[in-house]
Design a protein around this motif. Structure first.
Motif, PDB file in Angstrom:
ATOM      1  N   GLU A 352       0.846  -1.219   0.000  1.00 48.81           N
ATOM      2  CA  GLU A 352       0.000   0.000   0.000  1.00 48.81           C
ATOM      3  C   GLU A 352       0.873   1.258   0.000  1.00 48.81           C
ATOM      4  O   GLU A 352       0.575   2.238  -0.672  1.00 48.81           O
ATOM      5  N   LYS A 353       1.965   1.184   0.764  1.00 49.86           N
ATOM      6  CA  LYS A 353       2.889   2.325   0.819  1.00 49.86           C
ATOM      7  C   LYS A 353       3.496   2.593  -0.568  1.00 49.86           C
ATOM      8  O   LYS A 353       3.526   3.720  -1.048  1.00 49.86           O
ATOM      9  N   TYR A 355       2.262   1.712  -3.400  1.00 51.04           N
ATOM     10  CA  TYR A 355       1.174   2.160  -4.286  1.00 51.04           C
ATOM     11  C   TYR A 355       0.964   3.666  -4.139  1.00 51.04           C
ATOM     12  O   TYR A 355       0.868   4.393  -5.133  1.00 51.04           O
ATOM     13  N   LYS A 356       0.934   4.112  -2.878  1.00 49.37           N
ATOM     14  CA  LYS A 356       0.738   5.555  -2.635  1.00 49.37           C
ATOM     15  C   LYS A 356       1.893   6.381  -3.192  1.00 49.37           C
ATOM     16  O   LYS A 356       1.730   7.530  -3.578  1.00 49.37           O
ATOM     17  N   GLN A 357       3.074   5.774  -3.205  1.00 50.15           N
ATOM     18  CA  GLN A 357       4.242   6.491  -3.763  1.00 50.15           C
ATOM     19  C   GLN A 357       4.276   6.424  -5.293  1.00 50.15           C
ATOM     20  O   GLN A 357       5.206   6.906  -5.932  1.00 50.15           O
ATOM     21  N   GLY A 358       3.295   5.754  -5.885  1.00 52.18           N
ATOM     22  CA  GLY A 358       3.251   5.634  -7.356  1.00 52.18           C
ATOM     23  C   GLY A 358       4.179   4.562  -7.899  1.00 52.18           C
ATOM     24  O   GLY A 358       4.417   4.481  -9.102  1.00 52.18           O
ATOM     25  N   LYS A 359       4.734   3.715  -6.984  1.00 50.30           N
ATOM     26  CA  LYS A 359       5.640   2.641  -7.447  1.00 50.30           C
ATOM     27  C   LYS A 359       4.807   1.383  -7.724  1.00 50.30           C
ATOM     28  O   LYS A 359       4.846   0.394  -6.984  1.00 50.30           O
ATOM     29  N   ALA A 363       4.923  -2.474  -6.158  1.00 49.64           N
ATOM     30  CA  ALA A 363       3.782  -2.895  -5.332  1.00 49.64           C
ATOM     31  C   ALA A 363       3.247  -4.246  -5.811  1.00 49.64           C
ATOM     32  O   ALA A 363       2.919  -5.122  -5.005  1.00 49.64           O
ATOM     33  N   LEU A 388      -6.273  -4.764  -4.228  1.00 52.76           N
ATOM     34  CA  LEU A 388      -5.269  -3.732  -4.523  1.00 52.76           C
ATOM     35  C   LEU A 388      -4.546  -4.062  -5.835  1.00 52.76           C
ATOM     36  O   LEU A 388      -4.339  -3.197  -6.687  1.00 52.76           O
ATOM     37  N   ARG A 391      -6.769  -3.147  -8.664  1.00 52.29           N
ATOM     38  CA  ARG A 391      -6.800  -1.685  -8.894  1.00 52.29           C
ATOM     39  C   ARG A 391      -5.551  -1.206  -9.633  1.00 52.29           C
ATOM     40  O   ARG A 391      -5.615  -0.398 -10.548  1.00 52.29           O
ATOM     41  N   GLN A 395      -5.255   0.488 -13.413  1.00 54.92           N
ATOM     42  CA  GLN A 395      -4.559   1.741 -13.712  1.00 54.92           C
ATOM     43  C   GLN A 395      -3.525   1.530 -14.817  1.00 54.92           C
ATOM     44  O   GLN A 395      -3.409   2.326 -15.747  1.00 54.92           O
TER      45      GLN A 395
END
Ligand SMILES: [Zn+2]
Length: 425
Positions: A352-353, A355-359, A363, A388, A391, A395
């Motif tokens: 999740e971390k 993912y939030k960083q756009g990596k 992820a 996740l 998702r 994207q």
């Protein structure tokens, strides 16, 4: 109408046809394009498209002209270029006409034989590659029946014939396949490149599902075509290219990009680099002029696939330089061991971390530790990991340009969704 037919109509439209260069009819989007040249002594048909469309192609040809079909030329033996003959042959039999001559390169016979041997496999693999179109009926891709050539072009020989007022020059060059033929009509100044040109997409080289293709020879084929200085280019897929300047540009940019990928990968092989390093370096150096070029849209084949194509020409399957990868354990067993070190929640939290960083790609790798491990220890964490991943894949699919890559990602989303549904019930 079946759902597949509907999906195909959506993808391939209603086959608009265009007449150009006096007496040449171009059927666009019949999965692959079909060209018909009218002469005083009958018709020459270049490519036949897909078996599923044989009636519609035939009707379009007959709208254009009622003359006898005297020659059929296969640009190559892919199912979307050489299988749509049934209605044509029925007419020949009904009218008691002489069979048309079928011209192809000798390697097409090996291709048809391979398709027969691997019939079910090809159906399976094509349904993955084209999955967004819908399930392709088996008869669409099956090579159990083929209309084989009566005039066979051997090796690198050229072949010329005349019919009525026109001469037809045929050349063999490897590119998308090893059985390619392309045609030039000097009197009309028209090139028929088959799938050596799909307009406007990047050459289909390095296809993740299919056998080796030929980037260097592809460039050479483009250079040979450039020498013809043609006014029209009737590609294997996509719209007609008109005007000498546009034809030159479409051919020369393909030659240039194929030389570029080939030369840069070869240079790095000579520097003793493994695939991962070559691939990521190549991504960094891809010139802007290719990225943005109107004739190199990465809508089907793409630069990333082409890097694989060149590497595979010269390298076996051991691509990492890490002996761990020589005889690897099963991936689900490896994932289990990672889960023995740390529980699923920790991996999910970390994914999740990222993912939030756009990596997104990183992820995905972390989520796979949870998802492909052989046992489900915590159902809710497992479901969260699946959703996740789903998702992230959605994207990626939205951002992806290549039809083939999009389908691969979409297939993964469907599989995940099935897994989620199964666990929820
Ligand atoms: Zn093809």
């Amino acid at each position: 109408m079946s759902s597949t037919e509907e999906a195909m109509n959506q993808w391939f439209g209603n086959f608009p046809s265009k007449t150009f260069a006096d007496d040449t009819c171009f059927l666009i989007g019949a999965w692959a394009n079909v060209s018909v040249i009218k002469t005083e002594e009958g018709l020459v048909v270049f490519d036949l498209s897909n078996r599923l469309f044989h009636r519609r192609i035939f009707n379009k040809i007959r709208k254009f002209s009622d003359k006898q079909i005297r020659f059929i030329i296969y640009s190559h033996g892919h199912f979307d270029h050489s299988f749509g003959y049934a209605s044509i042959i029925k007419e020949v039999n009904d009218k008691g006409w002489e069979m048309p001559q079928i011209i192809a390169h000798e390697n097409i016979l090996n291709r048809f034989e391979k398709y027969r041997e691997l019939d079910k496999y090809h159906n399976w693999i094509n349904n993955q590659q084209f999955s967004s179109i819908g399930n392709i009926p088996k008869e669409g891709v099956s090579a159990h029946d083929t209309l084989n050539p009566t005039i066979i072009i051997h090796g690198n020989n050229n072949y010329e014939f005349k019919l009525g007022n026109y001469s037809f020059e045929l050349y063999h060059d490897k590119g998308e396949t090893d059985d390619s033929l392309w045609m030039f009509l000097p009197e009309k100044e028209v090139l028929f490149p088959g799938e050596l040109v799909s307009n406007p997409t990047f050459p289909n080289v390095g296809n993740p599902f299919k056998v080796q293709r030929y980037p260097k020879q592809w460039a050479i084929a483009m250079e040979k075509m450039l020498e013809k200085d043609a006014k029209f280019l009737a590609p294997g897929h996509g719209p007609l290219i008109e005007g000498k300047k546009n034809v030159q540009e479409a051919l020369s940019i393909r030659a240039e990009v194929m030389h570029f990928v080939y030369d840069e990968v070869v240079k790095r092989l000579n520097e003793g680099k493994w695939f991962e390093q070559i691939y990521h370096e190549m991504l960094e150096i891809y010139p802007e002029k290719f990225k943005k070029h109107k004739y190199l849209n990465p809508a089907y084949g793409c630069y990333r696939f082409a890097i694989h194509a060149v590497y595979r020409l010269f390298h076996g399957w051991y691509t990492t330089g890490n002996p761990t990868d020589l005889f690897p354990a099963k991936s689900n067993e490896i994932a289990e061991e990672f889960l023995a070190i740390n529980d699923e929640k920790k991996y999910l939290f970390h994914a999740e971390k990222l993912y939030k960083q756009g990596k997104l790609q990183l992820a995905l790798h972390i989520l796979d530790v949870i998802i492909i491990g052989s046992s489900i220890k915590n159902k809710s964490t497992f479901l969260e990991a699946c959703s996740l991943k789903s998702r992230i894949l959605m994207q990626k699919e939205a951002e992806e340009s290549s039809f083939i890559a999009k389908n691969i990602i979409r297939n993964g989303i469907h599989e995940l969704q099935a897994k989620i549904d199964e666990l929820k019930n």
